[in-house]
Write an enzyme that holds these catalytic residues in place. Structure first.
Site, PDB file in Angstrom:
ATOM      1  N   SER A  98       8.687  -2.748   3.012  1.00  0.00           N
ATOM      2  CA  SER A  98       7.241  -2.751   2.775  1.00  0.00           C
ATOM      3  C   SER A  98       6.759  -1.899   1.620  1.00  0.00           C
ATOM      4  O   SER A  98       5.578  -1.937   1.275  1.00  0.00           O
ATOM      5  CB  SER A  98       6.502  -2.329   4.057  1.00  0.00           C
ATOM      6  OG  SER A  98       6.661  -3.308   5.050  1.00  0.00           O
ATOM      7  N   LYS A 124      -2.762   3.736   2.389  1.00  0.00           N
ATOM      8  CA  LYS A 124      -2.625   2.509   3.175  1.00  0.00           C
ATOM      9  C   LYS A 124      -3.301   2.682   4.543  1.00  0.00           C
ATOM     10  O   LYS A 124      -3.138   3.726   5.185  1.00  0.00           O
ATOM     11  CB  LYS A 124      -1.141   2.190   3.354  1.00  0.00           C
ATOM     12  CG  LYS A 124      -0.820   0.892   4.075  1.00  0.00           C
ATOM     13  CD  LYS A 124       0.697   0.689   4.087  1.00  0.00           C
ATOM     14  CE  LYS A 124       1.128  -0.535   4.847  1.00  0.00           C
ATOM     15  NZ  LYS A 124       2.605  -0.665   4.874  1.00  0.00           N
ATOM     16  N   SER A 142       4.503  -4.882   3.729  1.00  0.00           N
ATOM     17  CA  SER A 142       3.161  -4.764   4.244  1.00  0.00           C
ATOM     18  C   SER A 142       2.249  -3.895   3.370  1.00  0.00           C
ATOM     19  O   SER A 142       1.037  -3.877   3.574  1.00  0.00           O
ATOM     20  CB  SER A 142       3.214  -4.178   5.665  1.00  0.00           C
ATOM     21  OG  SER A 142       3.759  -2.856   5.651  1.00  0.00           O
TER      22      SER A 142
END
Length: 520
Positions: A228, A129, A204
Site C-alpha cells: 500500500s 492518510k 491503499s
C-alpha cells in the site's frame, strides 16, 4: 552507526555521524561545525529554489524557511492554493485542514522569530492518510459506519511529524478498511490518478500518492501491509520506502481492539515523496521512538558500508508470470543506471518468491477471516466484497496446525532472504509486471483481483511477510504511465535500498515535472 540530518540555510544536508560512546562527543562537534559551515553569512542573499513554492522539495522548503527567505505562512498558503486548484478533480485529499494549517504556520513563524530551534520539517506542509489517529478527528478508514470513531490522540507517526515541525494540510483517501489496491469507498468516493483518470492511483495509500505527485504537500504519509506504499508510488510516479517492521512506531488509541499479531508484524508506516532525498528525510522523522508501540526497534538509520562495489541481484521472474515488455525494459534500464553508478548487477533467482507470496496470502487471509471478516463484511460495500473474495481465493484454509506451520514457514523464508543478502545486499525487482490497470479493476470479479495480486504485484505483497525494507523509485513513462522499480534490502538496511534508489533517480530524473507540465 546512527546519522542525524541537519538542514543548513542553503538546503545542504549535513550528516553528523554518531559512532560508539568513545567518539560520540567528537563526532557531535564535527557535525555542528559542518552545519555552521553550511550556513551562509548573515549578510548573504539566500537563493530560493526554482519554480513555484509548491514544487519545492521538503528539504528545499525547510531550508528556505530556516534561512528566513520565506515564511511558513507563505509556504502553507501556496500548498493550500495548489490543493484547491487540483484536488476537486482528483479527490485525493478528503479532509481539508487548511484553516488549522494556516494557524500552525503562523505559530511556526512566531517560534522562529523568537529564535526557537526549528525541527527538521519546520513549517513544511504534508498530508496524513485517513486511517491513522489524528487527534480530535474521525478515523473512519474509508467506512461510513466508522465516522463516529474519534481519535483521542495522534498516532505515533503523526506525533513525530508534528514534533519535527511539519504542518498537516489535509487527510488523504483510502479504500474501505484500507484493504484494496484501488482507492475508492462509499464515504469519499474514487480518487483519480493525476497522470490519467483512466488508470488507478493505486491503494491503499492512493490518496497519498496522488496528492504528493500533484503537488499537494511535500511529503505524504501512508502505510503498507500488502503493497500500500509501493503500489501507489509506482502508479503515481513518486518515491517511497516501506520500512522494516518496527522501524516506525504505530498505534491507534481509537481502535476497539489490538491488531492481530501477524498483521502488525507485516505492516509498516512510511512516507511517499517526489524525491528519494525527501523520503529519507521523512523516514528519519517518522522513526523516532514512541513508547506506545511495543514492537518499535531503536535501530540505526545507517549501517556498515558493504565492502567493494555493492552487488545487486536483478530478480529472475518466475516462468508462470505474464510479463509486459515495458516492465522488462524498465528493469534493464534501472540495472543499467545502477551499473553506471558503480553497482554490480547480476540476474539471479531470489529465494522462493512464490512460496513467500503464498505464505503472506495464507497468513493475512486466515487471520482476517477468524478475527475481523464478519464485522468488516457487515459494514462494507459490494465492491469491497468482490475485491476481498478475490484476495481470499488464492489462500489456503488453515486449521490451527496449518496456521502454526505457516508462521514457522515465515521464519524459514526470512532466514533464506537474510542469507541471500550476505551475497547480494540489494535486490532489484518489479513493482508490477503489467501496465497500470483501470481505477476500479478489482471490482470486475474476484478472478480479476486474484490475477492482479498473484500475477501482477507478486513481488510487492510477498515482501510484507518478510518484514523487509523496500524502496520504489520511478524509472520511466510507458504510454504516459509511470513505471517504478523496487529495491529490497536486509532488515533495517533502508539506507542500502534508498542509496540504490537514489542512484537510479540521479540518472532517470524525477517524473513529476513532466506531470506538472501536463497538468498546467
Amino acid at each position: 552507526m546512527a546519522r542525524k540530518t541537519v538542514i543548513g540555510k542553503k538546503g545542504v544536508r549535513v550528516k553528523a555521524a554518531a559512532k560508539k560512546k568513545s567518539t560520540m562527543k567528537a563526532s557531535g562537534r564535527a557535525g555542528a561545525k559542518a552545519a555552521r559551515k553550511a550556513e551562509p553569512p548573515k549578510s548573504a542573499k539566500v537563493r530560493l529554489p526554482k519554480g513555484p513554492i509548491w514544487q519545492w522539495s521538503a528539504l528545499e522548503t525547510a531550508a528556505a524557511i530556516r534561512a528566513g527567505a520565506v515564511s511558513s505562512v507563505e509556504v502553507v498558503e501556496a500548498h493550500v492554493a495548489r490543493m484547491r486548484a487540483v484536488n476537486p478533480k482528483l479527490n485525493a485529499v478528503v479532509v481539508d485542514l487548511s484553516e488549522e494549517a494556516l494557524e500552525a504556520a503562523k505559530a511556526a513563524d512566531k517560534a522562529r522569530a523568537k529564535g526557537t530551534e526549528p525541527g527538521l520539517l519546520h513549517g513544511v506542509p504534508i498530508t496524513i492518510k485517513e486511517n491513522v489517529d489524528y487527534d480530535g478527528r474521525p478515523n473512519p478508514n474509508g467506512v461510513p459506519a466508522q465516522m463516529k470513531i474519534i481519535a483521542p490522540s495522534d498516532a505515533p507517526v503523526v506525533r513525530n511529524l508534528k514534533k519535527a515541525g511539519a504542518i498537516v494540510i489535509g487527510l488523504t483517501n483510502t479504500p474501505e478498511f484500507s484493504f484494496r489496491g484501488f482507492t475508492d469507498n462509499p464515504l469519499h468516493g474514487l480518487t483519480l490518478n493525476p497522470w490519467n483518470p483512466e488508470i488507478t492511483c493505486g491503494g491503499s495509500s492512493g490518496g497519498a500518492g496522488a496528492a504528493v505527485a500533484a503537488g499537494i504537500g511535500t511529503i505524504a504519509h501512508g502505510n503498507d501491509i500488502g503493497g500500500s506504499l509501493r503500489w501507489p508510488a509506482h502508479c503515481n510516479g513518486v518515491a517511497t520506502i516501506k520500512p522494516t517492521q518496527g522501524r516506525v512506531p504505530a498505534y491507534n488509541e481509537s481502535a476497539a481492539a489490538e491488531r492481530p499479531m501477524l498483521a502488525h508484524l507485516m505492516s509498516a508506516q512510511g512516507p511517499l515523496a517526489r524525491s528519494v532525498a525527501d523520503v529519507r528525510l521523512a523516514l528519519e522523522v517518522m522513526s523516532q521512538r514512541d513508547p506506545r508501540d511495543p514492537w518499535w526497534v531503536p535501530a540505526p538509520l545507517i549501517g556498515p558500508k558493504p565492502k567493494g562495489p555493492v552487488k545487486v541481484a536483478l530478480a529472475k521472474l518466475p516462468d508462470d508470470m505474464d510479463v509486459d515488455p515495458s516492465v522488462h525494459a524498465a528493469l534493464r534500464q534501472a540495472a543499467d543506471h545502477l551499473e553506471r553508478s558503480g553497482y554490480r548487477v547480476s540476474e539471479v533467482e531470489v529465494p522462493d518468491i512464490n512460496g513467500v507470496w503464498q505464505t503472506w496470502c495464507d497468513i493475512i487471509v486466515n487471520e482476517v477471516v477468524v478475527l475481523q471478516e464478519a464485522a468488516m463484511l457487515a459494514v462494507t460495500s459490494e465492491d469491497f466484497h468482490t475485491a476481498w473474495n478475490g484476495i481470499k481465493v488464492k489462500a489456503n484454509t488453515l486449521d490451527l496446525r496449518g496456521w502454526m506451520r505457516a508462521t514457522t514457514a515465515r521464519n524459514t523464508h526470512i532466514r533464506a532472504w537474510q542469507l541471500f543478502f550476505e551475497d547480494y545486499p540489494v535486490v532489484l525487482a518489479p513493482t508490477t509486471v503489467k501496465p497500470t490497470p483501470g481505477p476500479r479493476e478489482d471490482t470486475i470479479s474476484p478472478e480479476r483481483t486474484r490475477e492482479i495480486f498473484w500475477n501482477d504485484i507478486r513481488f510487492i505483497s510477498a515482501i510484507n511477510v518478510l518484514g523487509l525494507p523496500s524502496a520504489v523509485v520511478p524509472v520511466a513513462l510507458h504510454d504516459g504511465r509511470p513505471i517504478g522499480v523496487q529495491l529490497i534490502a536486509g532488515r533495517y538496511r533502508e539506507d542500502l535500498a534508498l542509496d540504490a534508489a537514489s542512484a537510479i533517480e540521479k540518472r532517470a530524473g524525477t517524473l513529476v515535472r513532466q506531470l506538472w507540465e501536463q497538468m498546467s
